[in-house]
Write an enzyme that holds these catalytic residues in place. Structure first.
Site, PDB file in Angstrom:
ATOM      1  N   GLY A 221       0.642  -1.219  -0.531  1.00 27.14           N
ATOM      2  CA  GLY A 221       0.053  -0.065  -0.273  1.00 27.14           C
ATOM      3  C   GLY A 221       1.262   1.048  -0.002  1.00 27.14           C
ATOM      4  O   GLY A 221       1.945   0.823  -0.443  1.00 27.14           O
ATOM      5  N   SER A 222       0.212   1.801   0.559  1.00 21.98           N
ATOM      6  CA  SER A 222       1.149   3.754   0.020  1.00 21.98           C
ATOM      7  C   SER A 222       2.104   3.766   1.353  1.00 21.98           C
ATOM      8  O   SER A 222       2.611   3.293   2.583  1.00 21.98           O
ATOM      9  CB  SER A 222       0.351   5.004   0.335  1.00 21.98           C
ATOM     10  OG  SER A 222      -0.178   4.298   1.770  1.00 21.98           O
ATOM     11  N   THR A 225       0.494   4.954   4.811  1.00 20.39           N
ATOM     12  CA  THR A 225       0.190   3.369   5.780  1.00 20.39           C
ATOM     13  C   THR A 225       0.942   3.139   6.358  1.00 20.39           C
ATOM     14  O   THR A 225       1.293   2.040   7.507  1.00 20.39           O
ATOM     15  CB  THR A 225      -1.224   2.818   4.530  1.00 20.39           C
ATOM     16  OG1 THR A 225      -1.769   4.181   4.822  1.00 20.39           O
ATOM     17  CG2 THR A 225      -1.460   1.699   6.072  1.00 20.39           C
ATOM     18  N   GLY A 226       2.131   1.947   5.405  1.00 19.31           N
ATOM     19  CA  GLY A 226       3.206   1.308   5.854  1.00 19.31           C
ATOM     20  C   GLY A 226       4.056   1.880   7.231  1.00 19.31           C
ATOM     21  O   GLY A 226       4.124   1.187   7.543  1.00 19.31           O
ATOM     22  N   GLU A 243       5.774  -3.767   0.900  1.00 17.68           N
ATOM     23  CA  GLU A 243       5.895  -3.275  -0.327  1.00 17.68           C
ATOM     24  C   GLU A 243       4.592  -2.107  -0.746  1.00 17.68           C
ATOM     25  O   GLU A 243       3.404  -1.568  -1.075  1.00 17.68           O
ATOM     26  CB  GLU A 243       5.173  -4.316  -1.370  1.00 17.68           C
ATOM     27  CG  GLU A 243       6.303  -5.364  -1.572  1.00 17.68           C
ATOM     28  CD  GLU A 243       7.281  -5.504  -2.324  1.00 17.68           C
ATOM     29  OE1 GLU A 243       7.414  -4.540  -2.169  1.00 17.68           O
ATOM     30  OE2 GLU A 243       7.793  -7.184  -2.041  1.00 17.68           O
ATOM     31  N   CYS A 277       2.212   0.122  -8.738  1.00 16.02           N
ATOM     32  CA  CYS A 277       3.484   0.605  -7.972  1.00 16.02           C
ATOM     33  C   CYS A 277       4.384   0.815  -8.873  1.00 16.02           C
ATOM     34  O   CYS A 277       5.429   1.704  -8.629  1.00 16.02           O
ATOM     35  CB  CYS A 277       3.675  -0.303  -6.750  1.00 16.02           C
ATOM     36  SG  CYS A 277       3.585  -2.370  -7.390  1.00 16.02           S
TER      37      CYS A 277
HETATM   38  P1  NAD Z   1      -3.833   2.440   1.892  1.00 10.02           P
HETATM   39  O1  NAD Z   1      -2.072   2.670   1.829  1.00 10.02           O
HETATM   40  O2  NAD Z   1      -4.641   3.631   1.514  1.00 10.02           O
HETATM   41  O3  NAD Z   1      -3.953   0.840   1.870  1.00 10.02           O
HETATM   42  C1  NAD Z   1      -3.864  -0.657   1.868  1.00 10.02           C
HETATM   43  C2  NAD Z   1      -4.714  -1.022   2.806  1.00 10.02           C
HETATM   44  O4  NAD Z   1      -3.806  -0.765   3.981  1.00 10.02           O
HETATM   45  C3  NAD Z   1      -6.109  -1.019   2.643  1.00 10.02           C
HETATM   46  O5  NAD Z   1      -6.094  -1.928   3.342  1.00 10.02           O
HETATM   47  C4  NAD Z   1      -6.098  -0.541   3.835  1.00 10.02           C
HETATM   48  O6  NAD Z   1      -7.192  -0.573   4.451  1.00 10.02           O
HETATM   49  C5  NAD Z   1      -5.216  -0.533   4.655  1.00 10.02           C
HETATM   50  N1  NAD Z   1      -5.252   0.447   6.161  1.00 10.02           N
HETATM   51  C6  NAD Z   1      -5.476   2.111   5.882  1.00 10.02           C
HETATM   52  N2  NAD Z   1      -4.640   2.643   7.215  1.00 10.02           N
HETATM   53  C7  NAD Z   1      -3.983   1.162   7.701  1.00 10.02           C
HETATM   54  C8  NAD Z   1      -3.494   1.464   9.236  1.00 10.02           C
HETATM   55  N3  NAD Z   1      -3.290   2.129   9.880  1.00 10.02           N
HETATM   56  N4  NAD Z   1      -3.215  -0.456   9.686  1.00 10.02           N
HETATM   57  C9  NAD Z   1      -3.201  -1.070   8.672  1.00 10.02           C
HETATM   58  N5  NAD Z   1      -3.834  -0.660   7.447  1.00 10.02           N
HETATM   59  C10 NAD Z   1      -4.070  -0.426   6.563  1.00 10.02           C
HETATM   60  O7  NAD Z   1      -2.924   2.191  -0.111  1.00 10.02           O
HETATM   61  P2  NAD Z   1      -3.750   2.131  -1.680  1.00 10.02           P
HETATM   62  O8  NAD Z   1      -4.439   3.515  -1.477  1.00 10.02           O
HETATM   63  O9  NAD Z   1      -4.747   0.918  -1.335  1.00 10.02           O
HETATM   64  O10 NAD Z   1      -3.038   1.900  -2.297  1.00 10.02           O
HETATM   65  C11 NAD Z   1      -1.985   2.032  -3.218  1.00 10.02           C
HETATM   66  C12 NAD Z   1      -0.977   2.388  -2.655  1.00 10.02           C
HETATM   67  O11 NAD Z   1       0.150   1.035  -2.926  1.00 10.02           O
HETATM   68  C13 NAD Z   1       0.212   3.246  -4.235  1.00 10.02           C
HETATM   69  O12 NAD Z   1       1.243   4.133  -2.949  1.00 10.02           O
HETATM   70  C14 NAD Z   1       0.637   2.409  -4.406  1.00 10.02           C
HETATM   71  O13 NAD Z   1       2.458   2.573  -4.901  1.00 10.02           O
HETATM   72  C15 NAD Z   1       1.175   1.623  -3.125  1.00 10.02           C
HETATM   73  N6  NAD Z   1       1.280   0.089  -4.038  1.00 10.02           N
HETATM   74  C16 NAD Z   1       2.410  -0.818  -3.907  1.00 10.02           C
HETATM   75  C17 NAD Z   1       3.326  -1.895  -4.633  1.00 10.02           C
HETATM   76  C18 NAD Z   1       4.003  -2.564  -4.095  1.00 10.02           C
HETATM   77  O14 NAD Z   1       4.462  -3.533  -4.997  1.00 10.02           O
HETATM   78  N7  NAD Z   1       5.071  -1.833  -4.025  1.00 10.02           N
HETATM   79  C19 NAD Z   1       2.350  -2.249  -5.150  1.00 10.02           C
HETATM   80  C20 NAD Z   1       0.820  -1.939  -5.534  1.00 10.02           C
HETATM   81  C21 NAD Z   1       0.424  -1.016  -4.824  1.00 10.02           C
END
Ligand code: NAD
Length: 468
Positions: A221-222, A225-226, A243, A277
């Site tokens: 994810g982002s 959030t990571g 990731e 990503c």
């Molecule tokens: P996001 O971080 O908003 O959400 C990802 C997940 O995290 C969702 O399931 C969300 O419900 C959950 N989440 C939200 N807050 C949380 C918390 N506090 N604790 C635990 N989990 C929580 O990301 P998104 O908008 O769904 O995805 C887009 C992002 O993901 C982009 O930045 C993209 O580059 C990245 N991404 C990276 C890869 C990679 O392999 N590096 C692959 C795909 C997407």
């Protein structure tokens, strides 16, 4: 009747609250789920913990067979899952869309079934016997985003269960429907409790990432959030694979052939409407061929149809959600206001869906928000350069480092320059291709840990060394 948002111990369960999942192509409803709550998260982790006792003791051959059976189920139900995915995610059925994602999910699953982690011997003779064993970690929490929801879930789940762990999966609230159906189907290949799912709002994420019985978190994810996930996992010192986001640079050298590279550049940037990503998100082009590359990209873009994912001739769909749509709109508007030249598209398409046309933005420069921020959508800034060292410095001048690429007819030189990019993967004359046998991951704020192949499998085990 809403769909169950929870599958625990092989059984679907309805929560009290419901969540509407929107179809981004129409603005209408793709489905409603009865979401998981805190009690469901507790029950899911307890189920995975209990199932771990037996699953971690199964033989390698048994787990290999179970993962292969999962691949067969994915193949068998590919069209059904692809249609659910298109309804909630927006990507087209065709092209590099939902059917492609299902094909990838099955291929990754099948490849993972064939991977092995045999016992290694450091020494095995009359003087000493030192053996390195690999042991599963326990309960793995998998948290997935909305861009490639099924493929990414498979990347987390299959190596986890292949190595004897059990899983609690939490899909994005934007795209839970296809994941829920997929997990329901996979129950036919796995004992109860080995793969559980809890779908709901973002709020249930921290319940998983702080849970004392979760041993490892796979998070995609982002970056923001990571960071929260890492902080939340710190008190219990969980293993992490993160990731995160990227802002990949592609650098076109003066000796590249604009016509020959246009298609590769286009799909490197616009795969899944740029919501990938490791998509090409900043394109640096040498001054000598700058206008020619822009012209070829505009010409190629004109041949690609953006439309509803259910139309068989659409190759790109809508942006997945309103937040992302507003972000892309803002970044393009800000670039135009700062003096960039919009070559095509440049404004929302209008209508009920979240459609935004492919947008190529010339005369873009570092310092513009479209260049400095991850746009994660169908807008590509094209930056002019004349000195390669400056281009490399600008490519590296971001806090993320997922992918990068060099485009040239001089392959040895391109390889040397690729080595100077600060990223997990650099490609020559292509961008974004991944394979199940080749590790993939980021550096800097794009995260740590890798997925895929033997290196990816190692992330799901701990070493246990026996000296005798
Ligand atoms: P996001 O971080 O908003 O959400 C990802 C997940 O995290 C969702 O399931 C969300 O419900 C959950 N989440 C939200 N807050 C949380 C918390 N506090 N604790 C635990 N989990 C929580 O990301 P998104 O908008 O769904 O995805 C887009 C992002 O993901 C982009 O930045 C993209 O580059 C990245 N991404 C990276 C890869 C990679 O392999 N590096 C692959 C795909 C997407």
């Amino acid at each position: 009747m809403p769909m169950a948002g929870t599958i625990i111990d092989g059984m679907a369960m309805l929560g009290e609250r419901s969540l509407e999942v929107l179809n981004p192509a129409t603005g209408g409803l793709a489905g409603t789920i009865a979401v998981a709550d805190a009690a469901a998260v507790e029950a899911a982790v307890a189920s995975a913990k209990a199932a771990f006792l037996a699953w971690s003791q199964t033989t390698d051959a048994e787990r290999c067979a179970a993962v292969l059976a999962c691949a067969d189920l994915l193949d068998h139900h590919a069209e059904e899952l692809a249609r659910i995915l298109t309804a909630e995610q927006g990507k087209p059925l065709n092209g590099m869309g939902s059917r492609f994602e299902l094909g990838g999910a099955a291929a990754w699953t099948r490849h993972t079934a064939g991977l092995k982690l045999p016992v290694e011997f450091v020494q095995d003779d009359a003087d000493a016997h030192i053996a390195i064993h690999r042991k599963p970690l326990g309960v793995v929490a998998s948290i997935t985003p909305w861009n490639w929801p099924l493929m990414i879930a498979i990347w987390h789940v299959m190596p986890a269960i292949r190595t004897g762990n059990t899983v609690v999966l939490k899909p994005s609230p934007y795209t839970p429907l296809s994941t829920l159906r997929m997990v329901e189907l996979l129950q036919n290949a796995l004992p109860p409790g080995v793969l559980n799912v809890v779908a709901g709002s973002d709020e249930i994420g921290p319940l998983l990432t702080s849970h004392p019985d979760v041993a490892k978190i796979c998070f995609t994810g982002s970056c923001n959030t990571g960071r929260r996930v890492m902080a939340s996992a710190a008190p219990t010192l969980k293993r992490l694979t993160l990731e995160l986001g990227g802002n990949d640079a592609g650098i076109v050298l003066a000796d590249a052939d604009p016509k020959a590279i246009a298609e590769g550049l286009f799909w490197g940037a616009f795969v899944n409407n740029g919501q990938t990503c490791a998509a090409l998100k900043r394109l640096f082009v040498h001054d000598a061929i700058y206008e020619a590359v822009c012209d070829e990209l505009v010409a190629y873009a004109a041949t690609i149809k953006t439309g509803a994912g259910t139309d068989e001739d659409s190759l790109l769909g809508p942006i997945q959600n309103r937040m992302q749509f507003d972000k892309v709109t803002r970044l393009v508007d800000e670039a135009a206001a700062a003096g960039a030249r919009i070559l095509n598209g440049g404004a929302p398409s209008g209508g009920d869906g979240l459609f935004y046309p492919v947008t190529l933005v010339a005369n873009a420069m570092p310092g513009m928000s479209l260049v400095d921020e991850e746009q994660f959508g169908p807008a590509l800034p094209i930056i002019r350069y004349s000195d390669i060292d400056t281009a490399i410095d600008q490519a590296n001048a971001v806090d993320v480092g997922l992918g990068g690429s060099i485009w040239s007819s001089d392959i040895p030189r391109a390889r040397d320059l690729a080595m100077r990019l600060e990223c997990g993967t650099a490609w020559v004359n292509k961008h974004g291709g991944i394979r199940p046998d080749t590790p993939f991951g980021g550096v800097k704020a794009s995260g740590f840990g890798v997925e895929f192949g033997q290196h990816g499998l190692e992330e799901f085990v701990s070493l246990h060394v026996i000296h005798d």
